[in-house]
Design a protein around this motif. Structure first.
Motif, PDB file in Angstrom:
ATOM      1  N   ILE A  30       0.840  -1.204   0.000  1.00 50.24           N
ATOM      2  CA  ILE A  30       0.000   0.000   0.000  1.00 50.24           C
ATOM      3  C   ILE A  30       0.877   1.258   0.000  1.00 50.24           C
ATOM      4  N   VAL A  31       1.988   1.194   0.706  1.00 48.42           N
ATOM      5  CA  VAL A  31       2.949   2.306   0.695  1.00 48.42           C
ATOM      6  C   VAL A  31       4.351   1.759   0.445  1.00 48.42           C
ATOM      7  N   GLU A  32       5.217   2.668   0.029  1.00 48.17           N
ATOM      8  CA  GLU A  32       6.620   2.305  -0.157  1.00 48.17           C
ATOM      9  C   GLU A  32       7.439   3.426   0.470  1.00 48.17           C
ATOM     10  N   TYR A  33       8.225   3.120   1.484  1.00 45.60           N
ATOM     11  CA  TYR A  33       9.037   4.150   2.144  1.00 45.60           C
ATOM     12  C   TYR A  33      10.411   4.223   1.504  1.00 45.60           C
ATOM     13  N   ARG A  34      10.871   5.452   1.310  1.00 48.57           N
ATOM     14  CA  ARG A  34      12.229   5.666   0.802  1.00 48.57           C
ATOM     15  C   ARG A  34      12.896   6.729   1.667  1.00 48.57           C
ATOM     16  N   TYR A  35      14.092   6.410   2.146  1.00 51.10           N
ATOM     17  CA  TYR A  35      14.822   7.359   2.984  1.00 51.10           C
ATOM     18  C   TYR A  35      15.911   7.998   2.152  1.00 51.10           C
ATOM     19  N   ILE A  36      15.926   9.317   2.143  1.00 48.46           N
ATOM     20  CA  ILE A  36      16.923  10.030   1.356  1.00 48.46           C
ATOM     21  C   ILE A  36      17.802  10.808   2.324  1.00 48.46           C
ATOM     22  N   VAL A 158      -5.200  -0.697   5.197  1.00 47.12           N
ATOM     23  CA  VAL A 158      -4.170  -0.724   6.245  1.00 47.12           C
ATOM     24  C   VAL A 158      -4.732  -1.256   7.561  1.00 47.12           C
ATOM     25  N   LEU A 159      -5.879  -0.758   7.977  1.00 48.37           N
ATOM     26  CA  LEU A 159      -6.436  -1.198   9.266  1.00 48.37           C
ATOM     27  C   LEU A 159      -7.568  -2.205   9.111  1.00 48.37           C
ATOM     28  N   GLY A 160      -7.923  -2.566   7.890  1.00 44.77           N
ATOM     29  CA  GLY A 160      -9.107  -3.385   7.718  1.00 44.77           C
ATOM     30  C   GLY A 160     -10.317  -2.493   7.519  1.00 44.77           C
ATOM     31  N   GLY A 161     -11.478  -2.963   7.911  1.00 47.45           N
ATOM     32  CA  GLY A 161     -12.715  -2.241   7.605  1.00 47.45           C
ATOM     33  C   GLY A 161     -12.973  -1.020   8.453  1.00 47.45           C
ATOM     34  N   ALA A 162     -12.257  -0.884   9.557  1.00 48.15           N
ATOM     35  CA  ALA A 162     -12.655   0.089  10.582  1.00 48.15           C
ATOM     36  C   ALA A 162     -12.547   1.542  10.137  1.00 48.15           C
ATOM     37  N   GLN A 163     -11.590   1.833   9.238  1.00 50.25           N
ATOM     38  CA  GLN A 163     -11.257   3.243   9.117  1.00 50.25           C
ATOM     39  C   GLN A 163     -12.235   4.074   8.317  1.00 50.25           C
TER      40      GLN A 163
END
Ligand code: ADE
Length: 221
Positions: A30-36, A158-163
């Motif tokens: 769902i996301v991709e983190y990149r540290y620069i 990310v959290l399932g149905g709750a959000q």
């Protein structure tokens, strides 16, 4: 959603994003983190990133060249991404903004300041300036992690149905947490409120809404 974070201390950020739900969001794609690392864009053999302010004054400022190079690199990886500068001067970050940002679903590039500040010309590359509150941190990293956490948990899956329900009730501005309890029924002479044991769902819902309002009036008005 690509989330790129420009910082002199990426090692401060990765343990947070690689834990629990934030990590799972990346595992699920769902996301991709990149540290620069801003240092990689430093000038000369010493990879200089800071300099003294024109006009005098204490401390050092982040120089424009490494900041511009780092942001331009991040943009080249995700041209539609929006650039967020973390600064106590920025717009106050609230849940409504987290919901908006999650809804836009555009990539995010965070610029985390350090030292006494940054060369003002970086603003020309920035889409949004964000503050997480009226206090001054030693750098933007904790602020960026706060925004990432608040946004990522709202992304679908990310959290399932709750959000989705949460987004709905927050948009009405009154979903501050009501008190919750789990077993045991009595712990150190503190009993769970009777209504929660009643099985009367309408009554429980009324109680929760009243409690949320009470919390709101106590802490937020
Ligand atoms: N950098 C330093 N303090 C900050 C704050 N309160 N919010 C966002 N970025 C910051």
């Amino acid at each position: 959603m690509k989330i790129q974070i420009i910082s002199l201390f990426p090692e401060m950020i990765s343990p947070v994003l690689e834990t629990s739900m934030l990590w799972k969001a990346q595992e699920k794609g769902i996301v991709e983190y990149r540290y620069i690392n801003l240092r990689d864009f430093g000038i000369g053999p010493r990879k200089t990133v800071d300099d003294t302010p024109y006009g005098g004054g204490d401390g050092m400022l982040l120089k424009p060249e490494p900041l511009f190079a780092a942001v331009e690199y991040a943009k080249s990886q995700d041209p539609d991404a929006l650039v967020y500068l973390m600064t106590p001067r920025g717009e106050r970050f609230i849940q409504r903004r987290a919901v908006d940002i999650a809804g836009e679903a555009k990539g995010m590039i965070f610029v985390c300041g350090r030292y006494e500040g940054y060369d003002e010309r970086i603003i020309s590359l920035v889409d949004r300036q964000i503050s997480i509150g009226d206090f001054v941190l030693t750098g933007g990293e904790l602020a960026a992690m706060t925004v990432v956490d608040a946004v990522v948990r709202l992304l679908p899956g990310v959290l399932g149905g709750a959000q989705s329900a949460e987004i709905e009730s927050f948009s009405h501005g009154d979903n501050l947490e009501f008190p919750q309890y789990t077993r045991p029924e009595t712990f150190r002479d503190m009993a769970v409120p009777e209504v929660l044991l009643s099985g009367n769902h309408a009554e429980i819902e009324r109680w929760r809404q009243a409690q949320s309002r009470a919390q709101h009036n106590k802490y937020k008005s």
